[in-house]
Write an enzyme that holds these catalytic residues in place. Structure first.
Site, PDB file in Angstrom:
ATOM      1  NE  ARG A  71     136.116  18.468 121.438  1.00 19.33           N
ATOM      2  CZ  ARG A  71     135.365  19.506 121.799  1.00 19.33           C
ATOM      3  NH1 ARG A  71     135.908  20.701 121.978  1.00 19.33           N
ATOM      4  NH2 ARG A  71     134.076  19.370 121.950  1.00 19.33           N
ATOM      5  CE1 TYR A 199     139.225  12.031 124.638  1.00 18.04           C
ATOM      6  CE2 TYR A 199     139.394  14.263 123.773  1.00 18.04           C
ATOM      7  CZ  TYR A 199     138.674  13.102 123.954  1.00 18.04           C
ATOM      8  OH  TYR A 199     137.412  13.019 123.449  1.00 18.04           O
ATOM      9  CE  LYS A 208     135.491  17.153 117.141  1.00 19.44           C
ATOM     10  NZ  LYS A 208     134.189  17.096 116.491  1.00 19.44           N
ATOM     11  CG  HIS A 228     131.020  19.732 114.653  1.00 21.71           C
ATOM     12  ND1 HIS A 228     130.643  20.082 115.919  1.00 21.71           N
ATOM     13  CD2 HIS A 228     131.501  18.477 114.750  1.00 21.71           C
ATOM     14  CE1 HIS A 228     130.884  19.086 116.747  1.00 21.71           C
ATOM     15  NE2 HIS A 228     131.406  18.099 116.059  1.00 21.71           N
ATOM     16  CB  SER A 250     128.131  17.399 122.599  1.00 17.31           C
ATOM     17  OG  SER A 250     128.039  18.433 123.520  1.00 17.31           O
ATOM     18  CB  CYS A 252     121.750  16.622 119.844  1.00 21.38           C
ATOM     19  SG  CYS A 252     121.486  18.044 120.912  1.00 21.38           S
ATOM     20  CG  ASP A 279     132.777  14.774 114.425  1.00 22.21           C
ATOM     21  OD1 ASP A 279     131.815  15.266 115.045  1.00 22.21           O
ATOM     22  OD2 ASP A 279     133.958  15.033 114.699  1.00 22.21           O
ATOM     23  NE  ARG A 371     135.034  10.775 122.708  1.00 22.02           N
ATOM     24  CZ  ARG A 371     134.528  11.721 121.917  1.00 22.02           C
ATOM     25  NH1 ARG A 371     134.380  11.517 120.626  1.00 22.02           N
ATOM     26  NH2 ARG A 371     134.130  12.862 122.434  1.00 22.02           N
TER      27      ARG A 371
END
Ligand code: OXD
Ligand code: MN
Length: 594
Positions: A71, A199, A208, A228, A250, A252, A279, A371
């Protein structure tokens, strides 16, 4: 041929066609036959690579451009009329100025290409939570990814009918020119424009861009929350299932928590966990005054490196069929590999750039942000409620972070607005390993920093206002799995054992267990965290994990105040009060903090 007579849709597409000038326009009806045909076409051009269909049925491989692998927050814009409505944490440009700039970039960008019209739904088609969108794109990869991540096709058009109530998304790979890459949101027009990136995070507009940035604005106007957050169902030995939502910055372990497998001693007693979302959560007040959640997505767009049979067997199992792999290592047997999958990097493989890869040269084979795009229904722990149009009732909201010393293992907020303040000051920190010093603290309010489509302080006010819409609001907690000892090692085992903390959280929600007052919130009695079967963890370890260090929390209070300053007058008063109150309480004699 157009698959709808909706005049609003047709007029908009006509304008986009006139601008982008594709050779042809193809409507996606969502049928298997059509999607398979597109996939085969993309094998022909090299846009996609077929994988070993015996070992990975229905799976294929894609490489994004080397300059286009993540991103791009610096090139992501919220273009509302007034800059003050976008706030200090978003990039802003006046809508007309941005449109003029984009018009030049989009002009003729699809010449020689096909424009795919992808009608899609975020949420179950026809459900009260669902919202509909269209993505116009010149990428087969994006089209096929959208067919995994969302519900696409004719059923969406039928549910939309002639309504003008849909989100417009115009995506073009254009030249993949990083200098002309823009991810732009016009929240007042429900319009997303994304150009020069292929991407997923920039190009799969349902995720998002729509389900967080645009939806957060819709949620503010309509009295709900677009967050989120993962959604997890926890089934106790009595067979009752309670649901929690959790937001983490991110790195975690959010996907791991979303797909948690209970530790053996819990499994034996009959505990089970159910994945509803990994997510994004859309949360609405229900008729019973509780907060109800759906996952608006239909698939997982997960980070591959680090995913293994040990760290997250459910995620790995989800990728075994009908999955698109992007920027991972391509093995010579037509299967895939990434760092952290196992300890056997393949030989004779190609790295994410498509170059022959020698694992012994120290380079990474898979891109760190490589991914998998996998259907949610592949996940062994997918919740039976995943397709429930009403969603699931939420008992607890959890905000996480990565703190080496400051935050305790778990803390319960005193009340809703305290919980909102806790969410607003969520943070992760890095340790400067070389010097052994505690590094920079990065605040990521509600893990929404790059995803909130309006002024962050207005967003906090909206969170505060939500309490008034809920007769029976969830309790709010924070967790920190990452406390370290003096050698920098993690004290808490994490992963499946996090269920032990979730059990305490749910017991608190049901009033089944007590709590201890601290300056920063309610903490567990150390004895109330079940450590049966945990090697090397004693009640003293739990005590250490719950310790509140006075000096560190004074520093934290100062850090939060400083962070809040950028929001000026818009900062809701309860948030400032909350940090002042905490700072003062650190000195209360009753807590006797050292
Ligand atoms: C994601 C992210 O890809 O949060 O989910 O960046
Ligand atoms: Mn995310």
């Amino acid at each position: 041929m157009a698959l709808t007579a909706n005049p609003h849709v047709l007029a908009w597409i006509e304008r986009c066609v006139a601008l982008c000038k594709p050779d042809k326009v193809v409507w996606i009806d969502g049928s298997r036959a059509q999607l398979d045909g597109l996939r085969d076409e993309a094998y022909g051009t090299g846009e996609l690579i077929e994988l070993n269909q015996e070992k990975l049925p229905g799976c294929f491989y894609h490489r994004s451009a080397v300059n286009d692998v993540a991103r791009v927050e610096g090139r992501t814009f919220i273009c509302c009329e007034k800059q003050e409505d976008a706030g200090p944490t978003n990039n802003w440009m006046a809508p007309d100025e941005m449109k003029a700039k984009l018009r030049d970039i989009y002009d003729g960008c699809m010449a020689g290409r096909t424009m795919y019209v992808v009608p899609y739904s975020m949420g179950i088609v026809g459900s009260p939570f669902a919202k509909y969108g269209f993505e116009l794109t010149d990428s087969i990869y994006v089209t096929l990814s959208m067919a995994i991540m969302t519900r696409v096709g004719q059923s969406v058009l039928d549910a939309l009918g002639d309504s003008p109530d849909f989100i417009k998304g115009l995506h073009s790979k254009a030249e993949l020119d990083a200098d002309k890459r823009y991810i732009v949101h016009f929240p007042q027009e429900n319009y997303i424009m994304s150009v020069n990136s292929g991407y997923g995070g920039n190009a799969l507009l349902g995720k998002k861009c729509f389900a967080l940035r645009i939806a957060s604005c819709l949620a503010r106007d309509e009295g709900w929350l677009a967050e989120h957050m993962l959604i997890l169902g926890i089934q106790n030995p009595e067979g009752e299932i309670h649901y929690v939502c959790a937001a983490f910055p991110s790195a975690c372990g959010k996907t791991n928590l979303a797909m948690l497998i209970p530790p053996e001693v819990y499994r034996e007693k009959g505990w089970k966990c159910w994945t509803v979302g990994d997510d994004i959560a859309w949360l609405r007040p229900g008729p019973d005054g509780r907060l109800w959640a759906v996952n608006p997505e239909n698939g997982f767009f997960g980070v591959a490196p680090g995913t293994s049979a040990k760290s997250n067997p459910n995620a790995l199992a989800s990728t075994m069929k009908d999955t698109i792999f992007t920027n991972v290592v391509l093995k010579d047997d037509g299967t895939v590999w990434w760092e952290g999958l196992d300890k056997n990097p393949p030989t004779n493989a190609l790295n994410w750039k498509g170059e022959p890869w020698d694992p012994s040269d120290g380079s990474k084979g898979a891109h760190p942000n490589s991914r998998f795009t996998a259907p949610a229904k592949n996940c062994p722990s997918i919740s039976p409620e995943f397709d429930n149009p009403q969603g699931v009732p939420i008992s607890a909201i959890i905000f996480g972070g990565r703190r080496a010393r400051t935050a305790p293992l778990v803390t319960e907020s005193f009340h809703w607005s305290h919980g909102v303040a806790m969410g607003s000051s969520m943070a992760s920190e890095k340790t400067a390993a070389a010097e052994g010093k505690v590094g920079e603290v990065r605040r990521d309010p509600m893990a929404m920093l790059p995803f909130c489509g309006y002024h962050m302080a207005d967003y906090w006010q909206h969170w505060l206002d939500m309490e008034g819409l809920l007769l029976n609001p969830p309790k709010i907690f924070t967790v920190n799995w990452f406390r370290t000892d003096e050698n920098g090692g993690f004290i808490w085992p994490g992963f499946g054992d996090n269920l032990r903390v979730l059990e305490w959280i749910l017991n608190r929600c049901e009033g089944k267990v007590g709590r201890v007052e601290s300056p920063i919130g309610w903490l567990p009695n150390p004895e109330d965290i079940d450590i049966t079967g945990l090697e090397g963890v004693t009640v003293d370890t739990i005590r250490e994990l719950l310790y509140v260090d006075k000096e560190l929390w004074h520093e934290e209070a100062a850090g939060i105040r400083e962070y809040y300053e950028q929001f000026g007058d818009k900062l809701p008063l309860p948030m400032l009060e909350s940090v002042k109150y905490m700072d003062a309480r650190l000195e209360y004699p009753k807590f006797n903090l050292k």
